[in-house]
Design a protein around this motif. Sequence first.
Motif, PDB file in Angstrom:
ATOM      1  N   ALA A   1       0.818  -1.199  -0.074  1.00 24.55           N
ATOM      2  CA  ALA A   1       0.002  -0.085   0.147  1.00 24.55           C
ATOM      3  C   ALA A   1       0.732   1.346   0.080  1.00 24.55           C
ATOM      4  O   ALA A   1       0.539   2.193  -0.552  1.00 24.55           O
ATOM      5  N   VAL A   2       2.037   1.401   0.705  1.00 21.00           N
ATOM      6  CA  VAL A   2       2.639   2.611   0.792  1.00 21.00           C
ATOM      7  C   VAL A   2       3.682   2.500  -0.308  1.00 21.00           C
ATOM      8  O   VAL A   2       3.677   3.581  -1.060  1.00 21.00           O
ATOM      9  N   GLY A   3       3.822   1.605  -1.546  1.00 20.59           N
ATOM     10  CA  GLY A   3       4.511   1.621  -2.658  1.00 20.59           C
ATOM     11  C   GLY A   3       3.627   2.039  -3.561  1.00 20.59           C
ATOM     12  O   GLY A   3       3.901   2.785  -4.454  1.00 20.59           O
ATOM     13  N   LEU A   4       2.309   1.639  -3.561  1.00 20.55           N
ATOM     14  CA  LEU A   4       1.401   1.999  -4.515  1.00 20.55           C
ATOM     15  C   LEU A   4       1.156   3.721  -4.309  1.00 20.55           C
ATOM     16  O   LEU A   4       0.866   4.480  -5.324  1.00 20.55           O
TER      17      LEU A   4
ATOM     18  N   GLY B   1      -0.019  15.287 -13.023  1.00 23.24           N
ATOM     19  CA  GLY B   1       0.493  14.319 -13.976  1.00 23.24           C
ATOM     20  C   GLY B   1      -0.186  13.470 -15.021  1.00 23.24           C
ATOM     21  O   GLY B   1      -1.566  13.017 -14.687  1.00 23.24           O
ATOM     22  N   SER B   2       0.176  13.169 -16.167  1.00 19.13           N
ATOM     23  CA  SER B   2      -0.546  12.335 -16.870  1.00 19.13           C
ATOM     24  C   SER B   2      -0.012  11.247 -17.231  1.00 19.13           C
ATOM     25  O   SER B   2      -0.044  10.570 -18.091  1.00 19.13           O
ATOM     26  N   GLY B   3       0.888  10.624 -16.117  1.00 16.17           N
ATOM     27  CA  GLY B   3       1.541   9.211 -16.249  1.00 16.17           C
ATOM     28  C   GLY B   3       0.482   7.975 -15.932  1.00 16.17           C
ATOM     29  O   GLY B   3      -0.688   8.237 -15.769  1.00 16.17           O
ATOM     30  N   PHE B   4       1.326   7.044 -15.591  1.00  9.55           N
ATOM     31  CA  PHE B   4       0.590   5.830 -15.479  1.00  9.55           C
ATOM     32  C   PHE B   4       0.967   5.227 -13.914  1.00  9.55           C
ATOM     33  O   PHE B   4       2.036   5.546 -13.839  1.00  9.55           O
ATOM     34  N   VAL B   5       0.135   4.449 -13.458  1.00  9.95           N
ATOM     35  CA  VAL B   5       0.516   3.787 -12.113  1.00  9.95           C
ATOM     36  C   VAL B   5       0.304   2.361 -12.508  1.00  9.95           C
ATOM     37  O   VAL B   5      -0.461   2.003 -13.107  1.00  9.95           O
ATOM     38  N   GLU B   6       1.141   1.437 -12.016  1.00 13.79           N
ATOM     39  CA  GLU B   6       1.013   0.064 -12.022  1.00 13.79           C
ATOM     40  C   GLU B   6       0.094  -0.315 -10.716  1.00 13.79           C
ATOM     41  O   GLU B   6       0.644  -0.452  -9.629  1.00 13.79           O
ATOM     42  N   VAL B   7      -0.984  -1.079 -10.895  1.00 11.18           N
ATOM     43  CA  VAL B   7      -1.728  -1.591 -10.053  1.00 11.18           C
ATOM     44  C   VAL B   7      -2.013  -2.967 -10.510  1.00 11.18           C
ATOM     45  O   VAL B   7      -2.680  -3.567 -11.541  1.00 11.18           O
ATOM     46  N   TRP B   8      -1.569  -4.185  -9.454  1.00 15.62           N
ATOM     47  CA  TRP B   8      -1.824  -5.634  -9.683  1.00 15.62           C
ATOM     48  C   TRP B   8      -1.322  -5.806 -11.165  1.00 15.62           C
ATOM     49  O   TRP B   8      -2.081  -6.751 -11.851  1.00 15.62           O
ATOM     50  N   GLY B   9      -0.207  -5.268 -11.571  1.00 15.51           N
ATOM     51  CA  GLY B   9       0.259  -5.741 -12.814  1.00 15.51           C
ATOM     52  C   GLY B   9      -0.209  -5.024 -13.965  1.00 15.51           C
ATOM     53  O   GLY B   9       0.223  -5.267 -15.076  1.00 15.51           O
ATOM     54  N   GLN B  10      -1.141  -4.139 -14.044  1.00 16.35           N
ATOM     55  CA  GLN B  10      -1.873  -3.406 -14.960  1.00 16.35           C
ATOM     56  C   GLN B  10      -1.466  -1.825 -14.868  1.00 16.35           C
ATOM     57  O   GLN B  10      -1.624  -1.475 -13.736  1.00 16.35           O
ATOM     58  N   GLN B  11      -1.394  -1.345 -16.085  1.00 13.62           N
ATOM     59  CA  GLN B  11      -1.096   0.209 -16.145  1.00 13.62           C
ATOM     60  C   GLN B  11      -2.383   0.842 -16.079  1.00 13.62           C
ATOM     61  O   GLN B  11      -3.114   0.430 -16.868  1.00 13.62           O
ATOM     62  N   VAL B  12      -2.384   1.542 -14.966  1.00 13.86           N
ATOM     63  CA  VAL B  12      -3.576   2.497 -14.801  1.00 13.86           C
ATOM     64  C   VAL B  12      -3.275   4.047 -15.019  1.00 13.86           C
ATOM     65  O   VAL B  12      -2.270   4.737 -14.622  1.00 13.86           O
ATOM     66  N   PRO B  13      -3.894   4.944 -16.041  1.00 16.81           N
ATOM     67  CA  PRO B  13      -3.961   5.935 -16.047  1.00 16.81           C
ATOM     68  C   PRO B  13      -4.019   7.034 -14.851  1.00 16.81           C
ATOM     69  O   PRO B  13      -5.109   6.761 -14.411  1.00 16.81           O
ATOM     70  N   CYS B  14      -3.285   7.966 -14.923  1.00 17.22           N
ATOM     71  CA  CYS B  14      -3.695   8.696 -13.563  1.00 17.22           C
ATOM     72  C   CYS B  14      -5.053   9.380 -13.589  1.00 17.22           C
ATOM     73  O   CYS B  14      -5.515   9.847 -12.777  1.00 17.22           O
ATOM     74  N   SER B  15      -5.580   9.426 -14.909  1.00 15.73           N
ATOM     75  CA  SER B  15      -6.924  10.239 -14.989  1.00 15.73           C
ATOM     76  C   SER B  15      -7.980   9.235 -14.449  1.00 15.73           C
ATOM     77  O   SER B  15      -8.937   9.781 -14.003  1.00 15.73           O
ATOM     78  N   GLU B  16      -7.928   8.102 -14.554  1.00 13.27           N
ATOM     79  CA  GLU B  16      -8.734   7.240 -13.506  1.00 13.27           C
ATOM     80  C   GLU B  16      -8.568   7.074 -12.321  1.00 13.27           C
ATOM     81  O   GLU B  16      -9.648   6.518 -11.599  1.00 13.27           O
ATOM     82  N   ILE B  17      -7.588   7.778 -11.561  1.00 19.29           N
ATOM     83  CA  ILE B  17      -7.365   7.473 -10.268  1.00 19.29           C
ATOM     84  C   ILE B  17      -7.937   9.002  -9.562  1.00 19.29           C
ATOM     85  O   ILE B  17      -7.457  10.025  -9.901  1.00 19.29           O
TER      86      ILE B  17
END
Length: 185
Positions: free
Chosen positions: A149-152, A164-180
């Motif tokens: 959780a701290v790493g995420l 930022g308009s980057g991506f975050v890896e959640v459970w092995g999948q790339q999720v765009p920052c706009s969805e978070i």
Amino acid sequence: MSDPQNPSDPTWRPADGPAVEPPAAPAAPAAPPVYTQPPAYNEPPAAAAPPAYTQPAPTYGATQQGYPAAPPSAYGSPATAAIPGKTLGIVAFVLSFFTGLIALILGIVALVQSKKAGHKNGWAVAAIIISSVLMVIGIIVTIVWITYAVGLANQVMVNCGTGGSGFVEVWGQQVPCSEIDTNTR
């Protein structure tokens, strides 16, 4: 002639008459009647007392019969004394699957009670082992989840921090920052 005061002959004869029977000795007085209290209204009369038990005198040379032997117990094996700490050990065993620390404490207490009495208590030993193992596994799982959780959260802050308009890896999948949603409610 005989003396009227001390006759030696059961028949007594006065000097100028026929033989006369001496007077009979007075009979023993009869026992006085026993009076009891009448029963109260609508009460049944009291039952007569049972006769007193008298044991016949022993006849020497003959064998006397004693009391008969006790009958065998009705069901199962005879009852034995409870082993101290056994019930507490069973309770600790059941609780070891749900509440580790409480089960560990109860298991130790049950084991000490049994050892003082000189008995073994497998339930308490099992409760101590199971609760210890499950507590260690729980601690490891908790550390892994907190680390993840701290790493995420760190990834979200670095990649999506300030617009930022980057991506975050959640459970092995790339999720765009706009969805978070970075704004917590």
